[in-house]
Design an enzyme around this catalytic site. Structure first.
Site, PDB file in Angstrom:
ATOM      1  N   TYR A  79       0.876  -1.166   0.000  1.00 28.60           N
ATOM      2  CA  TYR A  79       0.000   0.000   0.000  1.00 28.60           C
ATOM      3  C   TYR A  79       0.915   1.219   0.000  1.00 28.60           C
ATOM      4  O   TYR A  79       1.790   1.338   0.865  1.00 28.60           O
ATOM      5  CB  TYR A  79      -0.881   0.030   1.250  1.00 28.60           C
ATOM      6  CG  TYR A  79      -2.074  -0.881   1.219  1.00 28.60           C
ATOM      7  CD1 TYR A  79      -3.055  -0.748   0.233  1.00 28.60           C
ATOM      8  CD2 TYR A  79      -2.258  -1.857   2.195  1.00 28.60           C
ATOM      9  CE1 TYR A  79      -4.163  -1.568   0.222  1.00 28.60           C
ATOM     10  CE2 TYR A  79      -3.367  -2.680   2.191  1.00 28.60           C
ATOM     11  CZ  TYR A  79      -4.323  -2.535   1.195  1.00 28.60           C
ATOM     12  OH  TYR A  79      -5.423  -3.340   1.184  1.00 28.60           O
TER      13      TYR A  79
ATOM     14  N   LYS B 239      -2.382  -4.812  -8.503  1.00 33.46           N
ATOM     15  CA  LYS B 239      -3.581  -5.500  -8.014  1.00 33.46           C
ATOM     16  C   LYS B 239      -4.762  -4.520  -7.950  1.00 33.46           C
ATOM     17  O   LYS B 239      -4.625  -3.419  -7.444  1.00 33.46           O
ATOM     18  CB  LYS B 239      -3.333  -6.086  -6.623  1.00 33.46           C
ATOM     19  CG  LYS B 239      -4.489  -6.880  -6.045  1.00 33.46           C
ATOM     20  CD  LYS B 239      -4.085  -7.494  -4.698  1.00 33.46           C
ATOM     21  CE  LYS B 239      -5.175  -8.359  -4.122  1.00 33.46           C
ATOM     22  NZ  LYS B 239      -6.331  -7.563  -3.650  1.00 33.46           N
TER      23      LYS B 239
ATOM     24  N   HIS C  24     -11.225  -6.513  -5.041  1.00 29.26           N
ATOM     25  CA  HIS C  24     -10.925  -6.539  -3.608  1.00 29.26           C
ATOM     26  C   HIS C  24     -11.942  -7.408  -2.857  1.00 29.26           C
ATOM     27  O   HIS C  24     -12.318  -7.125  -1.721  1.00 29.26           O
ATOM     28  CB  HIS C  24     -10.909  -5.112  -3.031  1.00 29.26           C
ATOM     29  CG  HIS C  24      -9.834  -4.882  -2.012  1.00 29.26           C
ATOM     30  ND1 HIS C  24      -8.628  -4.306  -2.311  1.00 29.26           N
ATOM     31  CD2 HIS C  24      -9.783  -5.169  -0.696  1.00 29.26           C
ATOM     32  CE1 HIS C  24      -7.887  -4.220  -1.229  1.00 29.26           C
ATOM     33  NE2 HIS C  24      -8.564  -4.747  -0.223  1.00 29.26           N
TER      34      HIS C  24
END
Length: 367
Positions: free
Chosen positions: A136, A239, A263
């Site tokens: 992240y 992703k 997700h």
């Protein structure tokens, strides 16, 4: 378990383990695993898309036992999947990521370490096995790139950049539960991990969501990935890709792979199901990068379906947490064993000796 199972070892499917885990976890933790955003329509769509995809099996193709082994971003895997990056696994068992990483190493599949892991990169390196790191991008660029260096130094073989969380989706189960981390669970790799807003129950919704708003970069762009590409020689996987144009952009900018993912239905409610757009994305990249998929995988037959329409492999998420909650490392290992056995059986029943044969299968979408 209402008489269904007397021990976890008697589980015959991921769903058995889910039901067992739900008997041992507090309701807010069951919700944290199982919940999606909004009305959870995208989460339901993921499952529906997999159920609608049918495979046309081949017959009279006798041969050796099915071999589902593959190579994913330089990592040899006995099965065409990796354990998905999932945060704060010590919520569900004291060993947390140590247990799931050991299970993955024993099963010979890659383990993806979350930025929000409750165990450090360095501790997980001691387990061995194939490890990737999910990144992240934080507001602090220096800390973000330090995480990359630590991932490299601890032996991770790939970086997986999550691109679909500029903010956390409105996960109503967590909001209603006022979900916050207990004191013993922390983001072990981060400077703010010991005590953060994720631990502060305010009665005003999800503390974990408030924490991500405060710490995650809210405006990630392709320029960030270009910078990352210039800073590391590791394969980079993006992703959270659902549009073929974004997949083409990733390939054009030298990314090594994409994960077709919504997700698990936890971000934009109403987003398309991952499986629905997977074939279009495979076509769009034209072999320039590898394509993985996640969101909704619950069985070996689901893995077969995804590979049959073009995925190089899949990520397995929620099932691993159910196994972990049910019986720690043994439960996580059982999930991987069940999925592997189911996949090999599905390959044999569809006349496929290897994954190349799976990709040659004809599929049909039924309404």
């Amino acid at each position: 378990m209402s008489g269904v199972l007397s021990t976890v070892a008697e589980a015959h499917s991921v769903d058995d383990l889910r039901r067992w885990a739900e008997t041992v976890l507090p309701s807010e933790l069951s919700d944290f695993i199982a919940g999606g955003s909004g009305t959870e329509s995208t989460m339901a769509a993921n499952r529906a898309a997999l159920d609608r995809l049918t495979v046309v099996p081949r017959v009279l193709r006798g041969g050796p036992d099915a071999d589902p082994a593959t190579t994913l971003f330089g990592s040899r895997s006995r099965l065409p999947f990796a354990v998905a990056p999932m945060a704060y696994q010590r919520l569900f068992h004291p060993d947390g990521e140590l247990a799931t990483a050991r299970a993955a190493a024993a099963a010979g599949v890659p383990f993806v370490i979350s930025t929000l892991s409750s165990v450090t990169l360095e501790e997980l390196a001691e387990i061995g096995g194939e490890r990737w790191f999910q990144l992240y991008w934080l507001r602090d660029d220096a800390e973000t790139l330090d995480l990359v260096r630590r991932a490299e130094q601890s032996g991770c073989r790939a970086l997986m950049v999550t691109a679909d969380v500029p903010v956390m989706g409105r996960r109503l189960r967590d909001v209603r539960n006022g979900f916050a981390l207990p004191p013993h669970v922390r983001a072990a790799n981060l400077r703010f991990g010991a005590r953060s807003s994720a631990h502060e129950t305010t009665g005003a919704g999800s503390a974990v969501a408030a924490h991500t708003r405060a710490e995650f970069h809210p405006a990630l762009t392709w320029d960030h990935l270009d910078r990352l590409r210039s800073c590391t020689g590791l394969p980079i996987v993006v992703k959270g890709v659902l549009d073929p144009a974004d997949a083409q952009e990733a390939a054009a900018r030298g990314m090594d792979g994409v994960v077709v993912s919504n997700h698990g239905g936890r971000q934009l409610d109403g987003a398309v199901a991952s499986l629905t757009v997977l074939p279009q994305i495979v076509e769009a990249v034209g072999g320039r990068c590898r394509v993985l998929m996640d969101s909704g995988i619950r069985s070996g037959a689901d893995v077969l379906r995804a590979v049959a329409v073009g995925a190089a492999g899949v990520l397995v998420g929620r099932p691993m947490l159910w196994g972990l909650a049910a019986d720690g490392e043994a439960g996580a290992a059982l999930v991987l064993s069940l999925l592997g056995d189911e996949l090999r059986e599905a390959m044999r029943l569809s006349g496929c000796a290897d994954l190349a044969a799976v990709r040659d299968l004809t599929t049909r979408v039924v309404c």
